[in-house]
Design a protein around this motif. Sequence first.
Motif, short mmCIF file in Angstrom:
data_model
loop_
_atom_site.label_atom_id
_atom_site.label_comp_id
_atom_site.label_asym_id
_atom_site.label_seq_id
_atom_site.Cartn_x
_atom_site.Cartn_y
_atom_site.Cartn_z
N GLU A 1 3.41 67.24 38.10
CA GLU A 1 3.34 68.66 38.36
C GLU A 1 4.60 69.34 37.83
O GLU A 1 4.53 70.40 37.22
N TYR A 2 5.75 68.72 38.08
CA TYR A 2 7.02 69.28 37.60
C TYR A 2 6.98 69.46 36.09
O TYR A 2 7.31 70.53 35.57
N GLN A 16 11.43 74.67 42.12
CA GLN A 16 10.96 74.39 43.48
C GLN A 16 10.40 72.96 43.57
O GLN A 16 10.70 72.21 44.50
N ARG A 17 9.59 72.58 42.57
CA ARG A 17 9.00 71.23 42.57
C ARG A 17 10.10 70.17 42.44
O ARG A 17 10.03 69.13 43.07
N TRP A 18 11.13 70.45 41.62
CA TRP A 18 12.24 69.52 41.45
C TRP A 18 12.97 69.32 42.78
O TRP A 18 13.32 68.20 43.14
N GLN A 19 13.15 70.41 43.51
CA GLN A 19 13.81 70.32 44.81
C GLN A 19 12.99 69.44 45.76
O GLN A 19 13.55 68.62 46.49
N GLU A 20 11.67 69.60 45.75
CA GLU A 20 10.80 68.77 46.59
C GLU A 20 10.91 67.30 46.19
O GLU A 20 10.95 66.42 47.05
N ASN A 25 12.73 61.44 49.14
CA ASN A 25 13.03 60.04 49.39
C ASN A 25 12.09 59.11 48.63
O ASN A 25 11.54 58.15 49.18
N ILE A 26 11.89 59.38 47.36
CA ILE A 26 10.99 58.58 46.53
C ILE A 26 11.45 57.12 46.45
O ILE A 26 10.63 56.21 46.60
N PRO A 27 12.74 56.84 46.25
CA PRO A 27 13.15 55.43 46.22
C PRO A 27 12.81 54.70 47.52
O PRO A 27 12.37 53.56 47.50
N GLY A 28 12.99 55.36 48.64
CA GLY A 28 12.65 54.75 49.93
C GLY A 28 11.16 54.49 50.06
O GLY A 28 10.74 53.45 50.57
N GLN A 29 10.36 55.45 49.59
CA GLN A 29 8.90 55.27 49.63
C GLN A 29 8.47 54.11 48.75
O GLN A 29 7.63 53.29 49.15
#
Length: 145
Positions: A1-2, A16-20, A25-29
Amino acid sequence: EYSRLVCCGDQNGAAQRWQELTTGNIPGQLAGYLNELCDQLVRVADLCRTQQGGSTQSWQQASDTLCVLRDLANKDSTAEWADVARRLGPLPPRALRRTLVKAVVAPKPQPQQHAQPQQAQPQGQQQPSPAAAAVAASPAAAAQA
């Protein structure tokens, strides 16, 4: 999307998408998904080990393979290819390897297209390959002729 937003020129939406993304926490996910994958590989390997019927050796090989995959996927893995080869056993016989490789790299049959009728070639002359015919039909080849 970004990336889509950036390409469309929507800088506010992209920001805004970059901030999200950065606060998500993508690495944690991903670490959580990797742990789940490793847990599931162990469960399936255990199921293979307990299978009845068929070739017990085949089920054991499947279990061993899943355990090796689990060890390779583990974030703390120090496995080397020599370890993998030792744990999985010898390669299949050469004839089987050739068959497997041919099955993997063999070109898939193409659907038949309505072919133009071939003109008879005089004896001693060979039909040019499709690549040679394409080169001969190119504008550069026509200019040289």
